[in-house]
Design an enzyme around this catalytic site. Sequence first.
Site, PDB file in Angstrom:
ATOM      1  NE  ARG A  97      -4.030   8.406  -9.092  1.00 22.95           N
ATOM      2  CZ  ARG A  97      -4.580   7.934  -7.977  1.00 22.95           C
ATOM      3  NH1 ARG A  97      -3.827   7.487  -7.000  1.00 22.95           N
ATOM      4  NH2 ARG A  97      -5.894   7.921  -7.828  1.00 22.95           N
TER       5      ARG A  97
ATOM      6  CG  ASP B 225      -5.643   8.742   6.188  1.00 24.25           C
ATOM      7  OD1 ASP B 225      -5.610   9.133   7.353  1.00 24.25           O
ATOM      8  OD2 ASP B 225      -6.020   9.483   5.264  1.00 24.25           O
TER       9      ASP B 225
ATOM     10  CG  PHE C  97      -4.169  16.640   1.224  1.00 25.71           C
ATOM     11  CD1 PHE C  97      -5.467  16.345   1.585  1.00 25.71           C
ATOM     12  CD2 PHE C  97      -3.681  16.164   0.008  1.00 25.71           C
ATOM     13  CE1 PHE C  97      -6.276  15.579   0.755  1.00 25.71           C
ATOM     14  CE2 PHE C  97      -4.489  15.406  -0.837  1.00 25.71           C
ATOM     15  CZ  PHE C  97      -5.786  15.118  -0.460  1.00 25.71           C
ATOM     16  CB  VAL C  98       1.407  13.654   1.593  1.00 27.57           C
ATOM     17  CG1 VAL C  98       2.048  14.287   2.796  1.00 27.57           C
ATOM     18  CG2 VAL C  98       0.699  12.368   1.980  1.00 27.57           C
TER      19      VAL C  98
ATOM     20  CD  GLU D 222      -3.128   0.461   0.062  1.00 28.19           C
ATOM     21  OE1 GLU D 222      -2.557   1.314  -0.628  1.00 28.19           O
ATOM     22  OE2 GLU D 222      -4.351   0.293   0.054  1.00 28.19           O
ATOM     23  CG  ASP D 223      -0.842   4.683  -1.781  1.00 34.92           C
ATOM     24  OD1 ASP D 223      -1.588   3.960  -1.089  1.00 34.92           O
ATOM     25  OD2 ASP D 223      -1.289   5.546  -2.554  1.00 34.92           O
TER      26      ASP D 223
END
Length: 188
Positions: free
Chosen positions: A175, A113, A162-163, A109-110
Site C-alpha cells: 500500500r 473491479d 494484478f495491480v 474509491e481507489d
Amino acid sequence: MATSSAHMESEFHNPNLEVLFSAEEIQARIKAMGAEITRDYAGLNPLLVGVLKGACFFLSDLMRSIDIKLSVEFMAISSYGSSTRTSGEVRILKDLDVPIEGRHIIVVEDIVDTGLTLSYLLANLKSRGAASVKLVALLDKHERRERPVEIDYLGFQIPDHFVVGYGLDFAERYRNLPFIAVLKNPEA
Ligand code: PRP
C-alpha cells in the site's frame, strides 16, 4: 537500530514490480481531477466519502487538489465472501458519522473491479436522501465488470492485471508504494 540485510531491501525497487503509473503521473492526473471537481462543485459544500482502506491514500491527495469548502467522512465495508459474492451484498462495518440528506456526496474509491461493492454502496447512499451521489475512482478495471457502475471522474483505465501500490494491496502489502505497479508474480 538493528542492521540486517532485510532492512536494506527496498520495497520501492522490488524486482517483482513493474511500474504502470509513476508517482508523477498519478499526481498530475489527480491535480486535473481535483480541478474538475473544484469547478463542478463550487458553492455546493460536498461531502467526500472515502472507503477504507485502499482509497485513503488517493483521497488524501485528491482533497488537497479540490479548492472549495468540503468535508470528509469514512466508511468501512466488508469484502464479500465467496458465498455472498454473486449476490453483491456487502456489509457496512463502519458507517458515516453524519446524516447525508440533502448533501452532495462524492464517493472516493481507489479501484472499481467487478463493481459489486460500488453498485451496492452508491445505491445505499442514494437511498438516504442525498441531493446527489457521484463516484470518483482512480482506477477502472473495466474488463472485470459484473455490475454496471457509472464512474463520474476517472483517473486511469487499466487492463486486467494484478495491480498494487498507492493504497492497493496484496495481502496487506505494497500500500505504501508511491506508484502503481503490476505484481508480476503474486506467489513470489
Ligand atoms: C477494493 C476497492 C473497492 C473494491 C472494488 O477494496 O477499494 O472497495 O475492492 O472491487 P469490486 O468492484 O470487485 O467490488 P478491497 O476489498 O480490496 O479492500 P481495501 O480497500 O481495504 O484494500
